[in-house]
Enzyme design. Structure first.
Site, PDB file in Angstrom:
ATOM      1  N   SER A   1     -44.993 -20.618   8.001  1.00  5.35           N
ATOM      2  CA  SER A   1     -44.334 -21.787   7.531  1.00  5.35           C
ATOM      3  C   SER A   1     -45.011 -22.987   8.002  1.00  5.35           C
ATOM      4  O   SER A   1     -45.285 -23.153   9.280  1.00  5.35           O
ATOM      5  CB  SER A   1     -42.994 -21.774   8.326  1.00  5.35           C
ATOM      6  OG  SER A   1     -41.996 -20.691   7.718  1.00  5.35           O
TER       7      SER A   1
ATOM      8  N   ASP B   1     -38.288 -30.446   3.491  1.00  9.69           N
ATOM      9  CA  ASP B   1     -38.728 -29.678   4.472  1.00  9.69           C
ATOM     10  C   ASP B   1     -40.028 -30.169   5.288  1.00  9.69           C
ATOM     11  O   ASP B   1     -40.886 -29.070   5.298  1.00  9.69           O
ATOM     12  CB  ASP B   1     -38.531 -28.255   3.930  1.00  9.69           C
ATOM     13  CG  ASP B   1     -38.731 -27.239   5.390  1.00  9.69           C
ATOM     14  OD1 ASP B   1     -38.273 -27.779   6.414  1.00  9.69           O
ATOM     15  OD2 ASP B   1     -38.964 -26.076   5.438  1.00  9.69           O
TER      16      ASP B   1
ATOM     17  N   LEU C   1     -24.620 -36.316 -12.234  1.00 13.33           N
ATOM     18  CA  LEU C   1     -24.487 -35.075 -11.973  1.00 13.33           C
ATOM     19  C   LEU C   1     -25.163 -34.449 -13.156  1.00 13.33           C
ATOM     20  O   LEU C   1     -24.466 -34.742 -14.311  1.00 13.33           O
ATOM     21  CB  LEU C   1     -23.132 -34.553 -11.436  1.00 13.33           C
ATOM     22  CG  LEU C   1     -22.624 -35.610 -10.344  1.00 13.33           C
ATOM     23  CD1 LEU C   1     -21.233 -34.795 -10.070  1.00 13.33           C
ATOM     24  CD2 LEU C   1     -23.504 -35.049  -9.103  1.00 13.33           C
ATOM     25  N   ILE C   2     -25.818 -33.428 -13.127  1.00 11.89           N
ATOM     26  CA  ILE C   2     -26.507 -32.689 -14.290  1.00 11.89           C
ATOM     27  C   ILE C   2     -26.209 -31.195 -14.112  1.00 11.89           C
ATOM     28  O   ILE C   2     -25.692 -30.807 -13.081  1.00 11.89           O
ATOM     29  CB  ILE C   2     -27.939 -33.077 -14.243  1.00 11.89           C
ATOM     30  CG1 ILE C   2     -28.718 -32.728 -13.153  1.00 11.89           C
ATOM     31  CG2 ILE C   2     -28.225 -34.355 -14.752  1.00 11.89           C
ATOM     32  CD1 ILE C   2     -30.220 -32.531 -13.418  1.00 11.89           C
TER      33      ILE C   2
ATOM     34  N   HIS D   1     -38.542 -27.452   9.380  1.00  5.23           N
ATOM     35  CA  HIS D   1     -37.903 -26.583  10.386  1.00  5.23           C
ATOM     36  C   HIS D   1     -38.813 -25.896  11.377  1.00  5.23           C
ATOM     37  O   HIS D   1     -38.146 -25.183  12.117  1.00  5.23           O
ATOM     38  CB  HIS D   1     -37.263 -25.565   9.245  1.00  5.23           C
ATOM     39  CG  HIS D   1     -38.243 -24.301   8.693  1.00  5.23           C
ATOM     40  ND1 HIS D   1     -38.720 -24.507   7.437  1.00  5.23           N
ATOM     41  CD2 HIS D   1     -39.022 -23.555   9.374  1.00  5.23           C
ATOM     42  CE1 HIS D   1     -39.561 -23.552   7.117  1.00  5.23           C
ATOM     43  NE2 HIS D   1     -39.874 -22.784   8.333  1.00  5.23           N
TER      44      HIS D   1
END
Length: 459
Positions: free
Chosen positions: A205, A131, A263-264, A101
């Site tokens: 960041s 990221d 999917l959990i 970012h």
């Protein structure tokens, strides 16, 4: 008093030598990109608008609005967008790690070193899922390099410190302790974040998080805040994960992650009771995707993953990073709870697709029939079953106050299983309801807007 302030001070860490040894390899990163939409800016990789700007102290408002500001000359004017962040050099030939970012959509990237050299950098590659971004300094020589440690050896409570450029104040040092390990955030569930109480603000960041050996053990990435500034909770990408991403981007230009295709959901106390677990643990598989490695490996909805390649799965958030770190094509051994017994399965891990779109569909209208527990259900129409890839079940058309409502079942849900028994028709549903044990919580599997999940029903 048994101890003095001088004695207490001697027990606290001295960061001066560590900062002197490592500051040279920390860099300030500034970017320039096309003008943003009117009325919006970006500061240190984090978006903010005029209302958020007004919440900052007056000094910072003047800084961001003034002609000296690297962020433009006031809101709404079509100035080029500039942002700032931090990073650190990991190799003598000029590779730099930072956050995605910080450099996202950048047209120009400038890296400023501690000796005040300003060098252009190129973007080698990014990994939005973690990221992370990898830069390469152009025409750099005699570059200082950080030492990297191992994040898997970290302990909660140990001292750490950060070097970065919060609000543009270069080479600011802040310190604290590790507050927690393995945190999962909604935006990056493939990263087991390090949580600290080190003061991190916009501009930090992408900067390094060090241990007391002077080794980088994380990349400062996010904060939890309601004010826009630091509130005591910050998150860093573990260096083990970061270096894996770096090597893949450097060598292959992209990042490959392992993929199971399920999917959990979290196993809470009630679900643990309904599945026969003594305590909540593991990752409950709510849905196995068609054509996925999990389906080929024999995993089923309703399985609870207890171990992955010999590692305990305590929370559902533990599983995605474990799978993501597994090389594509390797076989992982999973221990699952199925029908009250532990079963071991070997699953060949696939590659995580670029995008996993969730299916959704609007239920069809139709004649309904009443059912116990305050539920009104109807047969599952074929077109709806096809649209959400469900082979059987009943559609809930209404829910009155009662156990079903308390369990979270709502109109338009598709019920496919009750108390581990499949439900393919209204008759199956009514038989399952009549067979429910009294006074014991049972699981109900539903599909809602294309997503499967388990709920706990208490008759």
């Amino acid at each position: 008093m048994a101890w003095s302030q001088a004695g207490l001070a001697q027990e606290l860490p001295d960061f001066t030598g560590l900062v002197e040894e490592n500051a040279d390899a920390v860099v300030n990163i500034s970017t320039t990109s096309s003008a943003p939409a009117a009325g919006s800016k970006k500061f240190h990789g984090l978006p903010f608008d005029e209302r958020q700007l007004e919440q900052l102290p007056e000094f910072f408002q003047e800084f961001f609005r003034g002609p000296q500001s690297p962020y433009g000359r006031g809101p709404g004017k079509p100035q080029p967008r500039r942002s700032m962040g931090s990073g650190f050099i990991v190799s003598a030939d000029g590779y730099v790690l930072t956050n995605n970012h910080v450099v996202e959509d950048a047209d120009e990237i400038i890296v400023r070193l501690n000796d005040r050299r300003e060098l252009p950098a190129t973007l080698v590659g990014t990994d939005p899922r973690s990221d992370m971004a990898v830069l390469k300094i152009e025409n750099g020589d005699d570059l200082p390099v950080v030492k990297t440690g191992r994040s898997k050896n970290l302990k909660v409570g140990e001292w750490v410190f950060a070097i970065g450029s919060p609000f543009g104040f270069d080479y600011t040092v802040t310190a604290g302790i590790i507050s927690a390990l393995g945190r999962s955030l909604p935006s990056e569930n493939y990263v087991p974040f390090i949580q600290t109480d080190v003061a991190i603000n916009p501009g930090n960041s992408g900067g390094p998080l060090f241990n007391l050996k002077g080794e980088v053990i994380g990349i400062n990435s996010q904060i939890y805040t309601r004010s826009g500034g630091f509130m005591g909770v910050s998150f860093a990408i573990p260096i083990d994960d970061a270096m894996s991403v770096f090597r893949q981007i450097r060598d292959k230009g992209l990042v490959s992650r392992g993929w199971l295709g399920v999917l959990i959901q979290e196993v809470n106390r009630d679900l643990a009771e309904s599945f026969g677990l003594k305590r909540p643990r593991g990752a409950l598989i709510a849905e196995v995707m068609a054509g996925s490695p999990a389906l080929k490996g024999g995993l089923q909805s309703g399985d609870i993953v207890l171990e992955y390649d010999g590692e305990d799965v305590e929370r559902s958030s533990d599983l995605p990073p474990m799978v993501g770190r597994t090389p594509v094509g390797e076989t992982a051994r999973l221990t699952v709870l199925r029908g009250g017994k532990e079963v071991t399965l070997d699953v060949k891990i696939g590659q995580l697709p670029d995008e996993n779109g969730a299916q959704s569909a609007a239920p069809a209208e139709g004649d309904s029939s009443t059912a116990p527990l305050g539920l009104v259900v109807e047969p599952l129409p074929a077109d709806l079953a096809d649209s959400v890839d469900v082979s059987g079940g009943v559609v809930v058309t209404a829910v009155n106050k009662g156990p079903a409502y308390d369990a979270g079942i709502r109109a338009r849900d598709i019920i496919t299983e009750i108390n581990r028994e499949p439900v393919s028709s209204v008759d199956d549903f009514q038989k399952a309801i009549k067979a429910l044990p009294e006074g014991r919580a049972v699981s109900v599997r539903i599909v809602r807007q294309g997503r499967a999940m388990y709920l706990v029903l208490k008759p």
